[in-house]
Scaffold this active site. Structure first.
Site, PDB file in Angstrom:
ATOM      1  N   GLY A 104       0.795  -1.234   0.000  1.00 41.52           N
ATOM      2  CA  GLY A 104       0.000   0.000   0.000  1.00 41.52           C
ATOM      3  C   GLY A 104       0.822   1.276   0.000  1.00 41.52           C
ATOM      4  N   GLY A 110       2.488   2.590  -2.580  1.00 45.10           N
ATOM      5  CA  GLY A 110       2.427   3.346  -3.834  1.00 45.10           C
ATOM      6  C   GLY A 110       3.305   2.803  -4.950  1.00 45.10           C
ATOM      7  N   LYS A 111       3.670   1.542  -4.897  1.00 42.47           N
ATOM      8  CA  LYS A 111       4.528   0.955  -5.949  1.00 42.47           C
ATOM      9  C   LYS A 111       3.782   0.868  -7.282  1.00 42.47           C
ATOM     10  CE  LYS A 111       5.068  -2.753  -3.518  1.00 42.47           C
ATOM     11  NZ  LYS A 111       4.370  -2.389  -2.287  1.00 42.47           N
ATOM     12  N   SER A 112       2.598   0.233  -7.236  1.00 44.61           N
ATOM     13  CA  SER A 112       1.854   0.057  -8.492  1.00 44.61           C
ATOM     14  C   SER A 112       1.434   1.414  -9.044  1.00 44.61           C
ATOM     15  CB  SER A 112       0.610  -0.806  -8.275  1.00 44.61           C
ATOM     16  OG  SER A 112       1.000  -2.030  -7.731  1.00 44.61           O
ATOM     17  N   TYR A 113       1.120   2.346  -8.159  1.00 43.80           N
ATOM     18  CA  TYR A 113       0.737   3.686  -8.620  1.00 43.80           C
ATOM     19  C   TYR A 113       1.891   4.300  -9.423  1.00 43.80           C
ATOM     20  CZ  TYR A 113      -0.864   8.516  -8.562  1.00 43.80           C
ATOM     21  OH  TYR A 113      -1.248   9.765  -8.948  1.00 43.80           O
ATOM     22  N   ASP A 118       7.311  -4.641 -10.593  1.00 40.92           N
ATOM     23  CA  ASP A 118       6.471  -4.118  -9.509  1.00 40.92           C
ATOM     24  C   ASP A 118       6.455  -5.221  -8.445  1.00 40.92           C
ATOM     25  OD1 ASP A 118       4.618  -2.878  -7.966  1.00 40.92           O
ATOM     26  OD2 ASP A 118       2.959  -3.026  -9.386  1.00 40.92           O
ATOM     27  N   GLY A 169       4.193  -6.106  -1.971  1.00 39.47           N
ATOM     28  CA  GLY A 169       4.561  -5.292  -0.808  1.00 39.47           C
ATOM     29  C   GLY A 169       4.974  -6.120   0.395  1.00 39.47           C
TER      30      GLY A 169
HETATM   31  N1  LIG Z   1       1.750   9.281  -5.345  1.00 43.56           N
HETATM   32  C1  LIG Z   1       0.456   8.973  -5.139  1.00 43.56           C
HETATM   33  N2  LIG Z   1      -0.494   9.881  -5.370  1.00 43.56           N
HETATM   34  C2  LIG Z   1      -1.789   9.560  -5.193  1.00 43.56           C
HETATM   35  N3  LIG Z   1      -2.232   8.354  -4.760  1.00 43.56           N
HETATM   36  C3  LIG Z   1      -1.328   7.410  -4.520  1.00 43.56           C
HETATM   37  C4  LIG Z   1       0.071   7.656  -4.699  1.00 43.56           C
HETATM   38  N4  LIG Z   1       0.723   6.540  -4.390  1.00 43.56           N
HETATM   39  C5  LIG Z   1      -0.210   5.636  -4.031  1.00 43.56           C
HETATM   40  N5  LIG Z   1      -1.425   6.145  -4.104  1.00 43.56           N
HETATM   41  C6  LIG Z   1      -2.680   5.453  -3.791  1.00 43.56           C
HETATM   42  O1  LIG Z   1      -2.441   4.615  -2.672  1.00 43.56           O
HETATM   43  C7  LIG Z   1      -3.079   3.349  -2.824  1.00 43.56           C
HETATM   44  C8  LIG Z   1      -2.059   2.235  -2.709  1.00 43.56           C
HETATM   45  O2  LIG Z   1      -1.120   2.353  -3.765  1.00 43.56           O
HETATM   46  P1  LIG Z   1      -0.570   1.129  -4.582  1.00 43.56           P
HETATM   47  O3  LIG Z   1      -1.644   0.172  -4.945  1.00 43.56           O
HETATM   48  O4  LIG Z   1       0.242   1.695  -5.679  1.00 43.56           O
HETATM   49  O5  LIG Z   1       0.361   0.454  -3.475  1.00 43.56           O
HETATM   50  P2  LIG Z   1       1.350  -0.767  -3.631  1.00 43.56           P
HETATM   51  O6  LIG Z   1       2.594  -0.356  -2.964  1.00 43.56           O
HETATM   52  O7  LIG Z   1       1.440  -1.194  -5.029  1.00 43.56           O
HETATM   53  O8  LIG Z   1       0.615  -1.828  -2.749  1.00 43.56           O
HETATM   54  P3  LIG Z   1       0.693  -3.439  -2.776  1.00 43.56           P
HETATM   55  O9  LIG Z   1       2.067  -3.807  -2.427  1.00 43.56           O
HETATM   56  O10 LIG Z   1      -0.274  -3.820  -1.707  1.00 43.56           O
HETATM   57  O11 LIG Z   1       0.266  -3.866  -4.117  1.00 43.56           O
HETATM   58  C9  LIG Z   1      -3.761   3.371  -4.160  1.00 43.56           C
HETATM   59  O12 LIG Z   1      -5.116   3.666  -3.981  1.00 43.56           O
HETATM   60  C10 LIG Z   1      -3.101   4.520  -4.906  1.00 43.56           C
HETATM   61  O13 LIG Z   1      -3.974   5.147  -5.802  1.00 43.56           O
END
Ligand SMILES: Nc1ncnc2c1ncn2[C@@H]1O[C@H](COP(=O)(O)OP(=O)(O)OP(=O)(O)O)[C@@H](O)[C@H]1O
Length: 556
Positions: free
Chosen positions: A98, A100-103, A251, A254
């Site tokens: 959570g 923000g990696k995938s974002y 990616d 997490g």
């Molecule tokens: N820089 C950012 N600006 C706006 N929203 C963000 C940003 N980074 C992350 N988010 C939001 O935070 C939430 C979690 O982000 P994300 O899915 O990218 O996490 P992750 O690290 O990929 O998680 P996981 O490891 O569980 O897959 C999402 O709803 C995403 O839209």
């Protein structure tokens, strides 16, 4: 060294609802962590970390807010520029679930992340370089490592988890690869966009406490980018240069804290996934630690890097410690409730910063030397031009003279390199003809040189027909039973039979025309008619040398 970037996201709904405090600050390329209760922090409760890039994406209203475009313009463009220059590149996103990696990697509909932007700009680059002498090829694949098993995300037969997992093998030169993985050629950005959408839909995603759509697996999107250019040389040859680079965009799943409380059925499943994720991430941490130790150590002996401990590290072997330019994007949460995870991510990233890879341009050695010499000539030319201001100072004259001399030397070297290249090519052609001119590919048999006119053998036995190909390079080729001694730049085709004279006939290839001429009346036929003078060969002509060697003339 591996380039390391940190990005901090906004509070998520849960953190905002709990009234979390922001424990992260960024000052230029420095991250400051705040926690008065952290015993390892300084007396003000602060810890400092420096990185190559720090992206403040916590608050859009701030002047230093880093948008998706900002992150791409530095990290994605760096990856793309290097890939275009022929380096392997790897960009991987690391961080707590959570964070923000995938974002950052994929982004959202109107906030596209690094992966789609890299692909978009790659196609823009190819468009800008459009030329009849340049050819590009883009081949993509997409994999997921879920609980230590590898799945093919682009395989259309993928249904649920029934798709049997794939195996990693190791190529002696290029390192680990996935056997049997679907590789798709793409001709446009739109095609890749469809592949990405398809692949990302097939990923293992589940809702967790930290993230509604949490990636439960590591996703690797790979692009193999080949650039082939053809250069016409003054010698009449066309020189082919090939650069191949592999772009790996990863990616990671997490990292997450494991709870020891009683878990429900669904929680149990997430818990087990979490164990597998943490296991491979700790294998990655161990490799990073070993590589970091290696970079610190002055010892001659090599430290063992435990790449084999997980599928992830095994696959990323070249990206971590081998032939690749690597970027790590570490995503962090701003909330104080995630302080420990954020601290651990920053410590992880600090170690990664010290790792050194050994990236080289993936091209033919001769091509590299010629390219470097050309760059050198260009540099010297510019220097000479810059120095040509009329000046009475004799020192400046001397400098110009020195540069001129250096320029001449470099030019001479490049001529020699080209000559050497041509000789190598010729000797390859000769060895090909003495081997019967055959080349093998995985798909069977093919003739790999379409540029030269050729003599292709014909035989009564259909299985023996077209098995021998003699490439007719520009210049003179002597055909005969004793042609080992042909002089200078001339080529030769050795044929053995009673009716073949030591020097039987001459084949001259010049300006796109090929003629054949018997030497001292030796038996030579074109389309069944005996010839006694130089005769022009045309596409499809049948050529008989002596009484038993029959060929078809092929002029591509
Ligand atoms: N820089 C950012 N600006 C706006 N929203 C963000 C940003 N980074 C992350 N988010 C939001 O935070 C939430 C979690 O982000 P994300 O899915 O990218 O996490 P992750 O690290 O990929 O998680 P996981 O490891 O569980 O897959 C999402 O709803 C995403 O839209």
């Amino acid at each position: 060294s591996i380039r390391v970037a940190i990005r901090v996201r906004p509070f998520n709904a849960r953190e905002a609802a709990r009234g979390c405090r922001c424990c992260v600050e960024m000052e230029g390329n420095r991250v400051v962590l705040n926690n008065e209760r952290d015993r390892g922090a300084n007396e003000d409760g602060k810890r400092f970390f420096s990185f190559d890039h720090c992206y403040w994406s916590h608050d859009r209203s701030c002047d230093n807010y880093a948008s998706q475009a900002t992150v791409y313009n530095e990290l994605g463009k760096f990856a793309l520029d290097n890939a275009v220059s022929g380096y392997n590149v790897c960009l991987f996103a690391y961080g707590q679930t959570g964070s923000g990696k995938s974002y950052s990697m994929i982004g959202e509909e109107d906030e596209k992340g690094i992966v789609p932007r890299v692909v978009q700009d790659l196609f823009k680059y190819m468009e800008s370089q459009k030329d009849e002498n340049v050819a590009f090829e883009v081949v993509t694949s997409m994999t997921e490592i879920y609980k230590e098993k590898i799945f093919d995300l682009l395989n259309p037969s993928l249904s649920g988890r029934s798709n049997s997992d794939l195996r990693v093998r190791e190529h002696p030169k290029h390192g680990p690869y996935i056997e049997g993985l679907t590789a798709m050629t793409a001709n446009s950005y739109a095609e890749i966009e469809r592949q990405l959408a398809f692949g990302y839909r097939a990923r293992s995603v589940a809702s967790t406490n930290m993230n509604d759509a949490s990636s439960r697996a590591h996703t690797i999107f790979s692009i193999k980018f080949c650039q082939t250019s053809l250069e016409q040389l003054q010698t009449g040859f066309a020189r082919e240069t090939k650069k191949v680079s592999h772009i790996n965009l990863v990616d990671l799943a997490g990292s997450e804290r494991q709870s020891s409380r009683q878990l429900s059925g669904v929680e149990q499943a997430r818990f087990k996934e979490g164990i597998a994720i943490n296991k491979s991430l700790s294998a990655l941490a161990n490799c990073i630690f070993a590589l970091y130790k290696q970079s610190q150590s002055n010892l001659k002996e090599k430290i063992h890097i435990p790449y084999r401990d997980s599928q992830l590290t095994w696959l990323l072997k070249e990206s971590l410690g081998g032939n690749a330019k690597t970027i790590m994007l570490a995503a962090i949460s701003p909330a104080d409730i995630n302080y420990e995870e954020t601290l651990s991510t920053l410590q992880y990233a600090s170690r990664a910063k010290r790792i050194k890879t050994n990236a080289i341009v993936n091209e033919d050695t001769n091509d590299r030397i010629i390219r470097e010499l050309r760059a050198e000539i260009e540099r010297l030319r510019r220097q000479v031009a810059g120095q040509q201001v009329p000046s009475p100072v004799s020192e400046a004259d001397l400098e110009v003279q020195r540069l001129r001399q250096q320029l001449q030397e470099s030019q001479k070297m490049i001529e020699q390199m080209n000559q050497h290249w041509n000789e190598e090519r010729r000797s390859k052609q000769l060895s090909r003809s003495s081997m019967g001119g055959l080349s093998f590919s995985g798909n069977g048999l093919y003739i790999d040189d379409q540029m030269c006119p050729q003599l292709v053998n014909l035989n009564e036995d259909p299985l023996m027909t077209e098995c021998l190909v003699y490439f007719l390079s520009p210049g003179l080729t002597i055909v005969g039973s004793e042609v080992e001694d042909v002089e200078g730049d001339n080529n030769s085709i050795p044929l053995v039979s009673q009716t073949i004279a030591p020097h039987h006939c001459r084949i001259q290839s010049e300006g796109g025309q090929v003629t054949i001429e018997p030497i001292e009346g030796a038996l030579t036929f074109v389309n069944g008619r005996r010839i006694d003078e130089a005769t022009l060969l045309r596409q499809g002509n049948r050529v008989m040398v002596g009484t038993s060697h029959i060929f078809r003339f092929n002029d591509p």
